[in-house]
Motif scaffolding. Structure first.
Motif, PDB file in Angstrom:
ATOM      1  N   PHE A  68      -6.657   3.186   0.885  1.00 55.72           N
ATOM      2  CA  PHE A  68      -7.454   2.691  -0.247  1.00 55.72           C
ATOM      3  C   PHE A  68      -8.632   3.622  -0.511  1.00 55.72           C
ATOM      4  O   PHE A  68      -8.934   3.963  -1.662  1.00 55.72           O
ATOM      5  CB  PHE A  68      -7.989   1.290   0.037  1.00 55.72           C
ATOM      6  N   VAL A 109      -3.984  -2.566  -8.276  1.00 57.23           N
ATOM      7  CA  VAL A 109      -4.581  -2.026  -7.053  1.00 57.23           C
ATOM      8  C   VAL A 109      -5.841  -2.806  -6.684  1.00 57.23           C
ATOM      9  O   VAL A 109      -6.077  -3.104  -5.510  1.00 57.23           O
ATOM     10  CB  VAL A 109      -4.888  -0.528  -7.211  1.00 57.23           C
ATOM     11  N   ILE A 137       0.832  -1.205   0.000  1.00 58.48           N
ATOM     12  CA  ILE A 137       0.000   0.000   0.000  1.00 58.48           C
ATOM     13  C   ILE A 137       0.865   1.252   0.000  1.00 58.48           C
ATOM     14  O   ILE A 137       0.524   2.267  -0.612  1.00 58.48           O
ATOM     15  CB  ILE A 137      -0.976  -0.030   1.191  1.00 58.48           C
ATOM     16  N   LEU A 165      -4.924   6.248 -11.416  1.00 58.24           N
ATOM     17  CA  LEU A 165      -4.592   4.823 -11.457  1.00 58.24           C
ATOM     18  C   LEU A 165      -4.840   4.256 -12.850  1.00 58.24           C
ATOM     19  O   LEU A 165      -4.049   3.462 -13.363  1.00 58.24           O
ATOM     20  CB  LEU A 165      -5.421   4.043 -10.437  1.00 58.24           C
ATOM     21  N   TYR A 200      -8.989   5.437  -4.101  1.00 59.16           N
ATOM     22  CA  TYR A 200     -10.079   5.055  -5.000  1.00 59.16           C
ATOM     23  C   TYR A 200     -11.025   6.218  -5.273  1.00 59.16           C
ATOM     24  O   TYR A 200     -11.479   6.414  -6.406  1.00 59.16           O
ATOM     25  CB  TYR A 200     -10.873   3.890  -4.407  1.00 59.16           C
ATOM     26  N   ILE A 223       1.723   1.669  -3.562  1.00 57.47           N
ATOM     27  CA  ILE A 223       0.541   2.085  -4.323  1.00 57.47           C
ATOM     28  C   ILE A 223       0.298   3.582  -4.152  1.00 57.47           C
ATOM     29  O   ILE A 223       0.052   4.308  -5.116  1.00 57.47           O
ATOM     30  CB  ILE A 223      -0.699   1.274  -3.899  1.00 57.47           C
ATOM     31  N   CYS A 233      -4.765  -6.048  -5.046  1.00 56.68           N
ATOM     32  CA  CYS A 233      -4.277  -5.809  -3.691  1.00 56.68           C
ATOM     33  C   CYS A 233      -5.437  -5.516  -2.748  1.00 56.68           C
ATOM     34  O   CYS A 233      -5.462  -5.995  -1.614  1.00 56.68           O
ATOM     35  CB  CYS A 233      -3.282  -4.654  -3.692  1.00 56.68           C
ATOM     36  N   TYR A 234      -6.404  -4.741  -3.238  1.00 56.10           N
ATOM     37  CA  TYR A 234      -7.558  -4.418  -2.408  1.00 56.10           C
ATOM     38  C   TYR A 234      -8.346  -5.682  -2.036  1.00 56.10           C
ATOM     39  O   TYR A 234      -8.740  -5.865  -0.878  1.00 56.10           O
ATOM     40  CB  TYR A 234      -8.491  -3.437  -3.126  1.00 56.10           C
ATOM     41  N   GLU A 264      -4.635   0.111 -12.337  1.00 53.86           N
ATOM     42  CA  GLU A 264      -5.955  -0.248 -11.818  1.00 53.86           C
ATOM     43  C   GLU A 264      -6.060  -1.721 -11.426  1.00 53.86           C
ATOM     44  O   GLU A 264      -6.514  -2.058 -10.328  1.00 53.86           O
ATOM     45  CB  GLU A 264      -7.024   0.091 -12.865  1.00 53.86           C
TER      46      GLU A 264
END
Length: 215
Positions: free
Chosen positions: A161, A181, A70, A172, A165, A73, A184-185, A178
């Motif tokens: 996040f 991420v 993160i 992203l 987002y 990111i 990962c989310y 995209e």
């Protein structure tokens, strides 16, 4: 690497440092956890506690991995997340996140998003590098405060996040990040739900996204 696009002011903060020493039990556990994510196993199944592992070890290696991922990111969009563009650490108009710690900000304080992120990453890094909390030696017990601390870390990481987002999703897409991420989310969400590490109200800002990605 994300750090190559960061300013010198940000580079120290947004650079993961925590790694498990090779040859240790936690390094082997870390490799096992990462291997499961690349073997075609469903992410829901991948986050479940292996029968031969301990709960605290499993949580520890995931908290460190999520921090590293993160952190990077956010680094990809940090040039677009400035005091001018994001004067409030928020997740849309309904959600504002205040910062508090036991050092500089003892009362909840409104910060810009980049200020909040900087404080957050430094705070987490100081904790995971504290071997009295994130124990590295086999046979040494974790402190009783370990899981409550991890819950606080994961809750605050989830807010990263939320901010990315809601406020930087377009960046992203432009950066081609995209899919990464989103993956990962999903991994993060399944893990914290599996072990009940974040209160349900924290998921409200991304409830529609979560319903689309995770169910």
């Amino acid at each position: 690497m994300a750090s190559s696009v960061l300013s010198s002011k940000k580079s120290r903060t947004f650079r993961p440092k925590k790694k498990w020493e090779k040859g240790t039990m936690k390094h082997e556990l870390h490799k096992k956890a990462k291997a499961s994510l690349h073997s075609g196993v469903d992410l829901r199944a991948a986050v479940r506690l292996p029968p031969e592992e301990t709960y605290n070890d499993w949580v520890a290696i995931h908290v460190v991995d999520f921090f590293n991922r993160i952190n990077l990111i956010y680094g990809t969009v940090s040039d677009y997340c400035t005091d001018a563009t994001c004067p409030i650490m928020s997740g849309g108009q309904k959600y504002e996140y205040l910062w508090a710690d036991t050092d500089r900000y003892k009362k909840p304080t409104a910060l810009s998003a980049p200020q909040y992120m900087s404080m957050l990453m430094e705070w987490i890094e100081s904790i995971i590098n504290n071997e009295d909390v994130f124990v590295v030696q086999a046979g040494v017990p974790f402190p009783k405060t370990f899981i409550p601390i991890c819950k606080k870390i994961l809750t605050r990481l989830y807010r990263v996040f939320v901010h990315i987002y809601i406020h930087h999703f377009d960046k992203l897409v432009v950066l081609g990040a995209e899919a990464h991420v989103n993956s990962c989310y999903k991994h993060f969400f399944y893990f914290v739900v599996e072990f009940k590490l974040i209160e349900g109200k924290e998921f409200e800002p991304l409830q529609h996204l979560t319903a689309k990605l995770c169910y």
